[in-house]
Design a protein around this motif. Structure first.
Motif: not given
Lengths: 236, 425
Positions: A52, A54-59, A218, B129, B335, B355, B370-371, B397-398, B400
């Motif tokens: 992943l 990880v910044q503001q979003d987790i992508m 990560e 997004y 978080r 989060k 979000e993980r 993808k994310a 959410y």
């Protein structure tokens, strides 16, 4: 009482630093290669790291590396997948968040940085043969831990700093410098959460600190010697 | 105003009254009462985060802990396209939206995850997004949804036929926005509401059977804030509560009168979370420095008073759950998850679990971060205790989408995959 502790602490730091300085650069590097599993790494041809960003979003994030110096990073920003790669000659990237997802060659300076960054064994290994220059600058602190501070002057004269843990001789931090809009900024990569993969320690967490922000990578899985074609790294 | 509404099917054209035989008023009375009862009390609405949009599901007899690998995965539908919307669950069907090649599709599945139909609805947002945002709203046999590019559509649930549609940008003057239209459309009686967010067409009420405009509210003239609105029913009036860029709005659903507003004092203009109304108080939590707020709503719904504000507890889009005197939510800035005292607004506990979204059923909190970790937590007054967790490894993808629980099944959407987990005891 606080002053007593301070003096004792300072004395110990000086003592450890003095002892640390007893090791020569070559001895430190030899211990670093051993600790990093460099001998085993020579038998590794590819590394695939998935995890992943990880910044503001987790992508999602995927990094593929192949000997001698091929690399590709697949990462998501705003849930749009982007790439940055070096194919041994050309550095290229995509930036779909700009509205144009087509791959573009990187500027020459970025390509050069990416070329050195893609060195499969890292720049410290066989540094003389690669034309780099190393200097031991002493001992520094990494949070509460001590680390050898080593200056690397790249073959192209760019300067980087490496911090190697005094206890385990693993790479803890790397500092590089980049010109952005006419101003030189320092970028720190912090390596933590070392875990062995087939007997070779890999940092499963790499935090990159820019002025005012940071991004963490990560990793969840790291696989070695998977089959990867060279074409993967070429600009489409 | 340009009007692009599709023609009504002939079955909806009223017959001239002179051609209809006139039965006795006494004969009509039971039918009239039945019709009234149906209209007033029996409108079946399935929507974003369930009843009152709270994320509280009525299921009981659910697992109170999970095996290490998570509950049993019953099925996976892996062709839902890109999206962050939640599924809508009826007695015999599942509806979910997804984006494929820039088009929003509405999928209808049976309860075993088999596709019944897939119909295009409009253009979806793919600038950032990429994926469908709006969770459909089902009222009786009609489905309402919006696409990220502003299509508002009414579809027949049985086959996905579009009964009417319009576009907020081309038909209602909606200005361009940053993240795509995302609201789960709110329905009250015969009206469906949407929030184009223009200065002259800020919030718009549409006849839910025809798409024709009933009223237009200028609100505060701010752009939309991606909020799925709340409906508050009071004896004197019903109120649509939603956000635009820098304020919470209370709008009379009858005529669009702006009853009150509550201004934000930070720059953030993304206010996704549906507010919560309970015992005369409105609670909301939003991100980008605005934090959480408790308001007192006057008995007639025409005024609000701020009770507390807590900037140390922000949440951009994961929602929150209020149980008794405690509020459970994720701080997007820190978080981690906070428990707030609903009386004072103070944060009384925190838990590290990154989060994400939260729902509640059968005395347990379900946190989907979000993980991709799904955590089962026991709320214990001012504490929340992790009981079990597992990682969602399928999908794309994310992470959410807010999970949904129905009939003992936990539905988790991760991008192109919709997964059904058995959480029955």
């Amino acid at each position: 009482m606080k002053r007593v502790f301070f003096f004792i602490g300072s004395f110990l730091l000086l003592l450890i630093s003095a002892q640390a300085q007893d090791l020569t650069l070559d001895e430190i590097m030899t211990k670093h290669y051993q600790a990093s599993g460099m001998e085993k790494l020579q038998q590794v041809n590819t590394v695939i790291m998935i995890g992943l960003r990880v910044q503001q979003d987790i992508m999602p994030l995927k990094i593929v590396r192949k000997r001698p110096n091929l690399s590709l990073m697949e990462f998501d920003v705003a849930d749009l997948t982007a790439y940055q790669a070096y194919d041994g000659n050309i550095g290229w990237s995509t930036a779909p968040w700009t509205g144009d997802a087509s791959p573009k060659p990187l500027p020459e300076s970025r390509t050069r940085d990416l070329m050195y960054q893609s060195d499969f064994d890292g720049m410290l290994y066989n540094w003389k043969e690669k034309g780099h220059h190393l200097e031991l600058e002493g001992v520094d602190t990494m949070d509460t831990k001590l680390a050898y501070k080593i200056k690397l002057v790249r073959a192209d004269s760019a300067i980087q700093y490496y911090f190697i843990g005094m206890g385990d001789f693993l790479l803890k931090k790397q500092t590089t410098f980049r010109m952005i809009r006419g101003e030189e900024i320092s970028i720190e990569n912090i390596f933590t959460d070392y875990r062995p993969v087939e007997g070779i320690p890999f940092a499963f967490n790499i935090e990159t600190r820019y002025p005012g922000r940071s991004v963490s990578m990560e990793f969840e899985t790291i696989e070695l010697n998977q089959s990867v074609e060279d074409d993967l790294f070429k600009m489409p | 105003m340009k009007h692009l509404l599709q023609p009504l099917p002939s079955s909806f054209i009223p017959r001239p009254s002179s051609l209809v035989p006139r039965p006795s008023p006494l004969v009509l009375l039971p039918f009239t009462l039945l019709l009234l009862a149906n209209t007033l009390f029996s409108q079946e609405v399935l929507q974003w985060r369930g009843d009152d949009r709270r994320g509280v599901y009525p299921d009981t007899e659910l697992l109170q802990s999970w095996p290490e690998s998570g509950p049993e995965l019953i099925w996976e539908f892996a062709e839902a396209g890109n999206g962050y919307s939640s599924p809508l669950i009826t007695d015999n069907r599942i509806y979910v939206t997804g984006e494929i090649d820039t088009i929003t599709y509405l999928f209808a599945l049976d309860k075993s995850g088999k596709q019944i139909y897939k119909v295009p609805v409009g253009k979806e947002w793919t600038i950032n997004y990429p994926g469908s945002r709006s969770t459909p709203t089902l009222v009786d046999d009609l489905i309402y949804l919006t696409t990220g590019m502003g299509t508002v559509a009414c579809l027949e649930a049985k086959d996905g036929n579009v009964r009417w549609s319009l576009n907020m940008m081309s038909d209602l003057h909606a200005p361009g926005i940053t993240f795509g239209f995302a609201e789960g459309l709110l329905v009250d009686g015969n009206t469906v509401f949407c929030t184009p967010g223009n200065a002259d067409t800020n919030v718009v009420a549409l006849d839910r059977f025809t798409g024709e405009i009933q009223w237009i509210s200028k609100g505060l003239g701010e752009h939309t804030a991606y909020c799925s609105p709340l409906l508050i029913r009071l004896p004197e009036r019903n109120i649509m509560v939603t956000f635009t860029a820098h304020a919470l709005l209370g709008i009379d659903t009858k005529d669009g009168t702006l009853l009150w507003s509550h201004k934000q004092d930070a720059e953030g203009d993304v206010h996704v979370n549906t507010p919560w109304f309970e015992d005369g108080y409105i609670y909301y939590i939003t991100g980008d420095g605005n934090g959480s707020v408790k308001l007192k709503l006057s008995d007639d719904g025409t005024a609000i008073t701020e009770i507390w504000r807590n900037k140390a507890c922000d949440n951009t889009m994961g929602g929150f759950i209020k149980l008794g005197n405690y509020i459970y939510t994720a701080s997007y800035e820190k978080r981690k998850w906070y428990v707030q005292d609903a009386t004072t607004g103070a944060n009384v506990d925190s838990v590290k679990f990154d989060k994400g979204a939260i729902i509640f059923a059968d005395n347990m909190l379900y946190l989907y971060n979000e993980r991709g970790q799904l955590g089962l937590f026991k709320p214990d007054g001012p504490k929340m205790v992790l009981v079990s967790s597992f990682k969602i490894t399928r999908g794309s993808k994310a992470h959410y989408a807010h999970p949904v629980i129905s009939d003992g099944i936990l539905y988790v959407r991760h991008g192109n995959s919709l997964m059904a987990y058995n959480v029955k005891k």
